[in-house]
Design an enzyme around this catalytic site. Structure first.
Site, PDB file in Angstrom:
ATOM      1  N   GLU A  40       0.837  -1.203   0.000  1.00 41.73           N
ATOM      2  CA  GLU A  40       0.000   0.000   0.000  1.00 41.73           C
ATOM      3  C   GLU A  40       0.874   1.257   0.000  1.00 41.73           C
ATOM      4  OE1 GLU A  40      -3.033   2.382   3.008  1.00 41.73           O
ATOM      5  OE2 GLU A  40      -2.314   0.377   3.523  1.00 41.73           O
ATOM      6  N   ASP A  44       0.770   3.936  -3.128  1.00 37.19           N
ATOM      7  CA  ASP A  44       0.415   5.346  -2.980  1.00 37.19           C
ATOM      8  C   ASP A  44       1.323   6.217  -3.852  1.00 37.19           C
ATOM      9  OD1 ASP A  44      -0.945   7.614  -1.443  1.00 37.19           O
ATOM     10  OD2 ASP A  44       1.163   7.984  -0.991  1.00 37.19           O
ATOM     11  N   GLU A 116      -4.518   0.401  -3.805  1.00 38.72           N
ATOM     12  CA  GLU A 116      -3.139   0.898  -3.895  1.00 38.72           C
ATOM     13  C   GLU A 116      -2.150  -0.266  -3.871  1.00 38.72           C
ATOM     14  OE1 GLU A 116      -3.329   5.376  -1.997  1.00 38.72           O
ATOM     15  OE2 GLU A 116      -2.942   3.699  -0.649  1.00 38.72           O
TER      16      GLU A 116
END
Length: 226
Positions: A40, A44, A116
């Site tokens: 994640e 991002d 993500e």
């Protein structure tokens, strides 16, 4: 099935498996195969680059602040969760029993994080260009709709109610600038509520720019406890 929805077949299937694994699942599993939290983090950054490039190329007449404003709308938790639902991401997640029973498959925070992570796994498996192609192939139309109508809410209507209640007046809107070719225009709309409260919104249509301005002013009024 999920790879078909994503439009990409992973060469290393374990990457996708990890991206779809919530920490609640690994906590209950006999063997720790890892979860998506560090993916994640990487996702991002990849998402920011993909959307930054997309907006830079699509809205060449916008300045840095305007582009940042549009990107922030696209990477909000609500927005990312909406994209995740578009490809039924929640149906493919590995969740622990507790998370499953509490409706984890429909939680915005969980869906946004998992999306993500999937993007990071795709980036690691195929590189940035292929990740960008797959992401935009899935979501370009949704991104355009999101920019045209932020969060799907009637911010102009909400602001009108707020203006009448707090100030006894309604906002006015004026198109102050149009940029770009006829098929790809960017509109700048000035919103005025009181001499102290006005702003300029931007968008691919006058309506979208007005909604953007109203959203900005509502946020400012909330900050001032109005």
């Amino acid at each position: 099935m999920f790879q078909r929805r994503l439009g990409y077949c992973f060469t290393v299937s374990q990457r996708l498996g990890r991206a779809l694994t919530h920490r609640s699942y690994t906590a209950e599993a006999a063997e720790d195969t890892g979860d998506y939290e560090t993916l994640e983090f990487l996702g991002d950054a990849v998402l920011g680059l993909i959307l930054g490039t997309y907006l830079y190329e699509r809205y060449p007449h916008c300045n840095e602040g305007q582009l940042s404003q549009m990107r922030s709308r696209l990477v909000s938790e609500i927005s990312l969760a909406g994209l995740a639902r578009q490809i039924d991401l929640g149906d493919f997640l590995l969740l622990g029993r507790g998370e499953e029973s509490s409706g984890g498959r429909q939680k915005d925070s969980l869906l946004a994080a998992a999306l993500e992570a999937v993007l990071a796994a795709l980036y690691l498996d195929a590189g940035l260009q292929r990740a960008q192609e797959a992401f935009l192939s899935c979501f370009a139309e949704a991104i355009k709709r999101r920019l045209a109508s932020p969060q799907g809410q009637d911010y102009k209507g909400l602001l009108q109610q707020k203006g009448l209640g707090a100030f006894g007046c309604v906002p006015t809107y004026q198109t102050v600038r149009e940029e770009g070719p006829p098929h790809q225009k960017t509109f700048h709309v000035r919103l005025s509520l009181t001499p102290e409260y006005d702003c300029i919104g931007i968008g691919p249509s006058k309506k979208a720019a007005g909604q953007d301005a109203a959203e900005q002013l509502l946020r400012l009024l909330r900050q001032h406890d109005i």
